[in-house]
Design an enzyme around this catalytic site. Structure first.
Site, PDB file in Angstrom:
ATOM      1  N   GLY A  13      50.624  23.906  56.966  1.00 36.25           N
ATOM      2  CA  GLY A  13      50.887  24.715  58.157  1.00 36.25           C
ATOM      3  C   GLY A  13      49.828  25.739  58.775  1.00 36.25           C
ATOM      4  O   GLY A  13      49.087  26.221  58.043  1.00 36.25           O
ATOM      5  N   ALA A  24      33.545  32.183  57.827  1.00 35.05           N
ATOM      6  CA  ALA A  24      33.044  33.012  56.492  1.00 35.05           C
ATOM      7  C   ALA A  24      32.433  31.990  55.937  1.00 35.05           C
ATOM      8  O   ALA A  24      31.496  31.883  55.085  1.00 35.05           O
ATOM      9  CB  ALA A  24      33.951  33.889  55.954  1.00 35.05           C
ATOM     10  N   ARG A  74      49.569  17.054  57.704  1.00 35.90           N
ATOM     11  CA  ARG A  74      50.363  16.838  56.423  1.00 35.90           C
ATOM     12  C   ARG A  74      50.058  15.397  56.180  1.00 35.90           C
ATOM     13  O   ARG A  74      49.872  14.360  56.979  1.00 35.90           O
ATOM     14  CB  ARG A  74      51.674  16.951  56.664  1.00 35.90           C
ATOM     15  CG  ARG A  74      51.967  18.558  56.833  1.00 35.90           C
ATOM     16  CD  ARG A  74      53.512  19.028  56.396  1.00 35.90           C
ATOM     17  NE  ARG A  74      53.436  20.433  56.132  1.00 35.90           N
ATOM     18  CZ  ARG A  74      53.552  21.481  57.074  1.00 35.90           C
ATOM     19  NH1 ARG A  74      53.899  21.072  58.536  1.00 35.90           N
ATOM     20  NH2 ARG A  74      53.603  22.762  56.651  1.00 35.90           N
ATOM     21  N   ASP A 105      51.048  26.492  49.190  1.00 37.59           N
ATOM     22  CA  ASP A 105      51.354  25.794  47.805  1.00 37.59           C
ATOM     23  C   ASP A 105      50.976  24.363  47.827  1.00 37.59           C
ATOM     24  O   ASP A 105      50.381  24.065  46.632  1.00 37.59           O
ATOM     25  CB  ASP A 105      52.839  26.062  47.773  1.00 37.59           C
ATOM     26  CG  ASP A 105      53.355  26.282  46.377  1.00 37.59           C
ATOM     27  OD1 ASP A 105      52.536  26.892  45.634  1.00 37.59           O
ATOM     28  OD2 ASP A 105      54.273  25.735  45.892  1.00 37.59           O
ATOM     29  N   GLY A 106      51.339  23.465  48.827  1.00 37.03           N
ATOM     30  CA  GLY A 106      51.231  22.128  48.643  1.00 37.03           C
ATOM     31  C   GLY A 106      49.773  21.788  48.618  1.00 37.03           C
ATOM     32  O   GLY A 106      49.255  21.087  47.894  1.00 37.03           O
ATOM     33  N   THR A 128      48.785  30.943  54.470  1.00 39.12           N
ATOM     34  CA  THR A 128      50.376  30.546  54.862  1.00 39.12           C
ATOM     35  C   THR A 128      50.889  31.986  55.267  1.00 39.12           C
ATOM     36  O   THR A 128      50.412  32.999  55.265  1.00 39.12           O
ATOM     37  CB  THR A 128      50.916  30.371  53.696  1.00 39.12           C
ATOM     38  OG1 THR A 128      52.268  30.324  53.775  1.00 39.12           O
ATOM     39  CG2 THR A 128      51.033  30.946  52.283  1.00 39.12           C
ATOM     40  N   ASP A 130      53.808  32.561  55.301  1.00 36.26           N
ATOM     41  CA  ASP A 130      55.116  33.115  54.301  1.00 36.26           C
ATOM     42  C   ASP A 130      54.565  33.976  53.195  1.00 36.26           C
ATOM     43  O   ASP A 130      55.675  34.707  52.843  1.00 36.26           O
ATOM     44  CB  ASP A 130      55.659  31.584  53.532  1.00 36.26           C
ATOM     45  CG  ASP A 130      56.200  31.147  54.683  1.00 36.26           C
ATOM     46  OD1 ASP A 130      56.677  31.405  55.734  1.00 36.26           O
ATOM     47  OD2 ASP A 130      56.129  29.771  54.321  1.00 36.26           O
ATOM     48  N   ASP A 132      53.983  33.775  50.150  1.00 30.81           N
ATOM     49  CA  ASP A 132      54.491  33.538  49.047  1.00 30.81           C
ATOM     50  C   ASP A 132      53.699  32.816  48.000  1.00 30.81           C
ATOM     51  O   ASP A 132      54.269  32.294  47.009  1.00 30.81           O
ATOM     52  CB  ASP A 132      55.862  32.607  49.244  1.00 30.81           C
ATOM     53  CG  ASP A 132      55.431  31.389  50.021  1.00 30.81           C
ATOM     54  OD1 ASP A 132      54.240  30.987  50.388  1.00 30.81           O
ATOM     55  OD2 ASP A 132      56.315  30.465  50.016  1.00 30.81           O
ATOM     56  N   MET A 172      60.729  32.709  60.628  1.00 33.76           N
ATOM     57  CA  MET A 172      60.111  31.650  59.432  1.00 33.76           C
ATOM     58  C   MET A 172      60.351  32.361  57.966  1.00 33.76           C
ATOM     59  O   MET A 172      60.182  33.547  57.878  1.00 33.76           O
ATOM     60  CB  MET A 172      59.016  31.179  59.884  1.00 33.76           C
ATOM     61  CG  MET A 172      58.855  30.324  61.193  1.00 33.76           C
ATOM     62  SD  MET A 172      57.255  29.609  61.111  1.00 33.76           S
ATOM     63  CE  MET A 172      57.599  28.350  62.614  1.00 33.76           C
ATOM     64  N   ARG A 174      61.235  29.606  54.530  1.00 34.36           N
ATOM     65  CA  ARG A 174      62.571  28.884  54.068  1.00 34.36           C
ATOM     66  C   ARG A 174      62.672  29.034  52.713  1.00 34.36           C
ATOM     67  O   ARG A 174      63.670  28.993  52.159  1.00 34.36           O
ATOM     68  CB  ARG A 174      61.838  26.935  54.186  1.00 34.36           C
ATOM     69  CG  ARG A 174      62.269  26.605  55.384  1.00 34.36           C
ATOM     70  CD  ARG A 174      62.242  25.163  54.997  1.00 34.36           C
ATOM     71  NE  ARG A 174      60.651  24.605  55.133  1.00 34.36           N
ATOM     72  CZ  ARG A 174      60.069  24.381  56.045  1.00 34.36           C
ATOM     73  NH1 ARG A 174      60.431  24.389  57.095  1.00 34.36           N
ATOM     74  NH2 ARG A 174      58.688  24.019  55.848  1.00 34.36           N
ATOM     75  N   ARG A 249      74.224  37.148  70.471  1.00 31.61           N
ATOM     76  CA  ARG A 249      73.105  35.844  70.942  1.00 31.61           C
ATOM     77  C   ARG A 249      72.366  35.888  69.630  1.00 31.61           C
ATOM     78  O   ARG A 249      71.897  36.425  68.972  1.00 31.61           O
ATOM     79  CB  ARG A 249      72.146  36.586  72.261  1.00 31.61           C
ATOM     80  CG  ARG A 249      72.814  36.796  73.403  1.00 31.61           C
ATOM     81  CD  ARG A 249      73.179  35.744  74.097  1.00 31.61           C
ATOM     82  NE  ARG A 249      73.604  35.977  75.623  1.00 31.61           N
ATOM     83  CZ  ARG A 249      74.929  36.227  75.906  1.00 31.61           C
ATOM     84  NH1 ARG A 249      75.939  36.330  74.785  1.00 31.61           N
ATOM     85  NH2 ARG A 249      75.411  36.509  77.092  1.00 31.61           N
TER      86      ARG A 249
HETATM   87  P1  ADP Z   1      51.075  23.873  52.556  1.00 28.55           P
HETATM   88  O1  ADP Z   1      49.832  23.876  51.965  1.00 28.55           O
HETATM   89  O2  ADP Z   1      51.105  24.952  53.762  1.00 28.55           O
HETATM   90  O3  ADP Z   1      52.203  24.233  51.161  1.00 28.55           O
HETATM   91  P2  ADP Z   1      52.162  21.405  52.557  1.00 28.55           P
HETATM   92  O4  ADP Z   1      53.101  21.532  51.525  1.00 28.55           O
HETATM   93  O5  ADP Z   1      52.621  20.437  53.662  1.00 28.55           O
HETATM   94  O6  ADP Z   1      51.885  22.736  53.262  1.00 28.55           O
HETATM   95  O7  ADP Z   1      50.964  20.663  51.747  1.00 28.55           O
HETATM   96  C1  ADP Z   1      49.880  20.318  52.535  1.00 28.55           C
HETATM   97  C2  ADP Z   1      49.176  18.973  52.060  1.00 28.55           C
HETATM   98  O8  ADP Z   1      49.088  19.154  50.705  1.00 28.55           O
HETATM   99  C3  ADP Z   1      50.205  17.707  51.935  1.00 28.55           C
HETATM  100  O9  ADP Z   1      50.372  17.109  53.144  1.00 28.55           O
HETATM  101  C4  ADP Z   1      49.538  16.925  50.950  1.00 28.55           C
HETATM  102  O10 ADP Z   1      48.245  16.208  51.349  1.00 28.55           O
HETATM  103  C5  ADP Z   1      49.136  17.788  50.032  1.00 28.55           C
HETATM  104  N1  ADP Z   1      49.959  18.098  48.980  1.00 28.55           N
HETATM  105  C6  ADP Z   1      51.167  18.707  49.203  1.00 28.55           C
HETATM  106  N2  ADP Z   1      52.111  18.549  47.770  1.00 28.55           N
HETATM  107  C7  ADP Z   1      50.959  17.826  47.167  1.00 28.55           C
HETATM  108  C8  ADP Z   1      51.235  17.343  45.789  1.00 28.55           C
HETATM  109  N3  ADP Z   1      52.444  17.350  44.969  1.00 28.55           N
HETATM  110  N4  ADP Z   1      50.235  16.246  45.263  1.00 28.55           N
HETATM  111  C9  ADP Z   1      49.002  16.192  45.977  1.00 28.55           C
HETATM  112  N5  ADP Z   1      48.903  16.516  47.313  1.00 28.55           N
HETATM  113  C10 ADP Z   1      49.804  17.467  47.725  1.00 28.55           C
END
Ligand code: ADP
Length: 325
Positions: A13, A24, A74, A105-106, A128, A130, A132, A172, A174, A249
């Site tokens: 995101g 930077a 993503r 995190d992802g 992020t 969030d 978190d 936001m 989750r 509302r």
């Molecule tokens: P965020 O980084 O904001 O948490 P996402 O969870 O959508 O967002 O993760 C962003 C991207 O990071 C994913 O689309 C994917 O390419 C990569 N990613 C997420 N989880 C994994 C995973 N378990 N293993 C490898 N790549 C990952």
């Protein structure tokens, strides 16, 4: 090994402040004599070779802009070892020696795997809204998102009081209630519902009864989307069951929370962390997220940022309840 060429990408995101971080990274790279390559659309661009060199001109006039000039995406393919192999091939093709990834995190999970499987230096920045992520007090974009919510809720409150209406505002979050808790306190919300604290319906009814004594049922309830009731619409149903006469509302703030000019706080945080990410690569660090804890720069291994969650300040939630009475 000397870092001659550094790649930078934004993933997951988007958040306000990502541009300040990219700027930077580019400027710090110039300072240390390294070229910086922008990888577009996150890991997708790394796999599919969407890469361009960045210089001072590329990052001119972007520090105040929301979103990310590198775009974000993503990418499911990156979750597979084959996808990451392709990504690594692209890094080799461009002679990139180190990578800075900005995301949540992802993104950091992906960064950890890429670095481990291919023995490649990667440094992460917490991006992020969030807040978190374990390993930093503030993530890039969180402060802006909170201020956006506060500005919106202040406006909603004007109309809430003019019509004696109860507004349920969904924000936001989750998995985490950081945005809800902070914006809820800042706007004097009558009730704040977050995933980290169980909400008892009777408590909610009681707070509404109390609030009624000073303003005919007008007020604001802030709900994090991941609250155990299941979001603002579910909360509305529950309240209607008990108080059918209330004028209620629902306002779901949605994606406005991701956009807009970053606050000074986010710009400064992103600038400092962006510089530190490049310096870390130059110093031979890898496999870590750079954060700021108690005003000190701290490096947290990806394993830990992924494994641990940063908890909300539950005491603050209790204080918010007391102040709302
Ligand atoms: P965020 O980084 O904001 O948490 P996402 O969870 O959508 O967002 O993760 C962003 C991207 O990071 C994913 O689309 C994917 O390419 C990569 N990613 C997420 N989880 C994994 C995973 N378990 N293993 C490898 N790549 C990952």
């Amino acid at each position: 090994m000397k870092m001659k060429r550094i790649g930078v990408l934004t993933s997951g995101g988007d958040t306000p402040g990502m541009n300040a971080a990219i700027r930077a990274v580019v400027k710090a790279g110039m300072h240390y004599g390294a070229e910086v390559y922008g990888i577009y659309k996150g890991y997708y661009g790394l796999i599919h070779d969407i890469i361009k060199p960045l210089d001072g001109n590329s990052v001119y006039n972007i520090i105040h802009r929301g979103g990310t000039i590198l775009k974000s995406a993503r990418c499911k393919e990156f979750k597979t070892a084959e996808g990451r192999e392709k990504a690594f091939e692209t890094l080799k093709k461009y002679d990139i020696d180190g990578l800075v990834v900005i995301g949540g995190d992802g993104t950091l999970t992906g960064a950890r795997l890429l670095g481990k499987e291919h023995d490649f230096p990667v440094i992460g920045l917490p991006g992020t809204i969030d807040n978190d992520l374990y390993g930093t007090d503030y993530t890039i974009g969180y402060d802006t998102a909170v201020n956006t919510v506060v500005a919106a809720v202040d406006k909603i409150r004007d109309t809430a009081h003019s019509h004696d209406r109860l507004f349920i505002v969904e924000v936001m979050g989750r998995d985490a209630g950081f945005i809800a808790l902070r914006s809820g306190i800042a706007t004097g919300a009558e009730k704040i519902l977050i995933p980290e604290a169980k909400t008892f319906i009777e408590d909610l009814y009681e707070s509404l009864e109390k609030g009624k004594s000073h303003d005919e049922g007008a007020g604001i309830i802030i709900v994090a989307e991941g609250d155990d009731f299941g979001g603002a619409l579910e909360v509305e149903k529950k309240i209607r069951e008990k108080f059918p006469d209330y004028d209620i509302r629902v306002s779901i703030l949605g994606h406005i929370q991701r956009g807009g000019a970053p606050t000074a706080y986010d710009r400064v945080l992103a600038s400092g962390l962006g510089y530190q990410a490049v310096k870390a690569l130059i110093d031979g660090k890898r496999g870590m997220m750079v954060g700021s804890i108690n005003r000190k720069i701290e490096f947290t291994p990806f394993e830990q940022t992924i494994k641990y969650n940063r908890p909300v300040n539950v005491e603050l939630h209790t204080i918010a309840e007391i102040l709302a009475l």
